[in-house]
Scaffold this motif. Structure first.
Motif, mmCIF file in Angstrom:
data_model
loop_
_atom_site.group_PDB
_atom_site.id
_atom_site.type_symbol
_atom_site.label_atom_id
_atom_site.label_comp_id
_atom_site.label_asym_id
_atom_site.label_seq_id
_atom_site.Cartn_x
_atom_site.Cartn_y
_atom_site.Cartn_z
ATOM 1 N N VAL A 1 -2.745 -2.098 -11.127
ATOM 2 C CA VAL A 1 -1.658 -1.983 -12.107
ATOM 3 C C VAL A 1 -0.329 -1.728 -11.407
ATOM 4 O O VAL A 1 0.697 -2.333 -11.736
ATOM 5 N N THR A 2 -0.335 -0.854 -10.410
ATOM 6 C CA THR A 2 0.897 -0.554 -9.678
ATOM 7 C C THR A 2 1.400 -1.785 -8.945
ATOM 8 O O THR A 2 2.601 -2.083 -8.965
ATOM 9 N N LEU A 3 0.506 -2.482 -8.306
ATOM 10 C CA LEU A 3 0.896 -3.694 -7.580
ATOM 11 C C LEU A 3 1.422 -4.755 -8.526
ATOM 12 O O LEU A 3 2.440 -5.404 -8.250
ATOM 13 N N GLU A 4 0.757 -4.928 -9.665
ATOM 14 C CA GLU A 4 1.195 -5.912 -10.650
ATOM 15 C C GLU A 4 2.578 -5.579 -11.189
ATOM 16 O O GLU A 4 3.445 -6.448 -11.314
ATOM 17 N N ASN A 5 2.794 -4.311 -11.508
ATOM 18 C CA ASN A 5 4.098 -3.886 -12.025
ATOM 19 C C ASN A 5 5.193 -4.078 -10.988
ATOM 20 O O ASN A 5 6.316 -4.479 -11.321
ATOM 21 N N ILE B 1 5.263 -6.277 -8.512
ATOM 22 C CA ILE B 1 5.541 -7.708 -8.345
ATOM 23 C C ILE B 1 6.306 -8.241 -9.542
ATOM 24 O O ILE B 1 7.246 -9.030 -9.393
ATOM 25 N N ALA B 2 5.959 -7.791 -10.738
ATOM 26 C CA ALA B 2 6.619 -8.285 -11.949
ATOM 27 C C ALA B 2 8.054 -7.782 -12.069
ATOM 28 O O ALA B 2 8.952 -8.528 -12.472
ATOM 29 N N ASP B 3 8.286 -6.519 -11.714
ATOM 30 C CA ASP B 3 9.597 -5.926 -11.963
ATOM 31 C C ASP B 3 10.544 -5.971 -10.773
ATOM 32 O O ASP B 3 11.748 -6.167 -10.930
ATOM 33 N N GLN B 4 10.041 -5.787 -9.581
ATOM 34 C CA GLN B 4 10.906 -5.566 -8.433
ATOM 35 C C GLN B 4 11.118 -6.784 -7.537
ATOM 36 O O GLN B 4 11.941 -6.749 -6.644
ATOM 37 N N SER B 5 10.381 -7.816 -7.738
ATOM 38 C CA SER B 5 10.534 -8.945 -6.818
ATOM 39 C C SER B 5 10.989 -10.185 -7.560
ATOM 40 O O SER B 5 10.849 -10.319 -8.760
ATOM 41 N N ASN B 6 11.501 -11.099 -6.780
ATOM 42 C CA ASN B 6 11.974 -12.364 -7.340
ATOM 43 C C ASN B 6 10.959 -13.477 -7.084
ATOM 44 O O ASN B 6 11.314 -14.647 -7.036
#
Length: 137
Positions: A81-85, A87-92
């Motif tokens: 969940v942390t990794l998914e969040n 990647i979804a929020d902090q990266s382009n």
């Protein structure tokens, strides 16, 4: 006034006399009066010493607990969940970039086999409001 002469008689004896052998027996007499055991001396700082030791132990314990917690809770694994969040929020990075980074073995592992009938699939797509999103993706 009468003349007073020290050399003349009768001489007056002094009222102060030392007993016989007084100075010879003095040290023995004093040693008998001194107690054989010396009294126990209790330091004023004895109680303070105990409190200082207690305070030092509490201080060491207070400093050790956070260090122990930091060392014991160190984990190198990230949950999904942390990794998914992140990647979804902090990266382009979009999904196409992610797919291009995956190897063929990883893609094979992600394939899901579903036995959906065509009618069920049509019902789901017709009732879903985000049909345009499915088509564009």
């Amino acid at each position: 006034m009468n003349d007073f002469r020290l050399d003349s008689e009768p001489k007056i004896k002094s009222g102060f006399q030392t007993p016989e052998h007084y100075f010879e027996k003095f040290s023995e007499k004093v040693m008998k009066e001194i107690p054989a055991q010396e009294p126990k001396v209790i330091s004023i700082f004895q109680k303070r010493k105990n409190w200082i030791l207690v305070a030092a132990a509490v201080l060491i314990l207070a400093l050790f607990v956070p260090v122990y917690n930091r060392l014991s809770t160190k984990t190198t694994e990230l949950d999904e969940v942390t990794l998914e969040n992140y990647i979804a929020d902090q990266s382009n990075i979009n999904q196409y970039d992610l797919v291009s980074l995956l190897e063929a073995e990883d893609i094979e592992k992600m394939k899901v086999e579903s036995n959906l009938e065509d009618e069920t699939l049509e019902d789901i797509l017709s009732t879903n409001r985000n049909l345009e999103n499915f088509i564009t993706e």
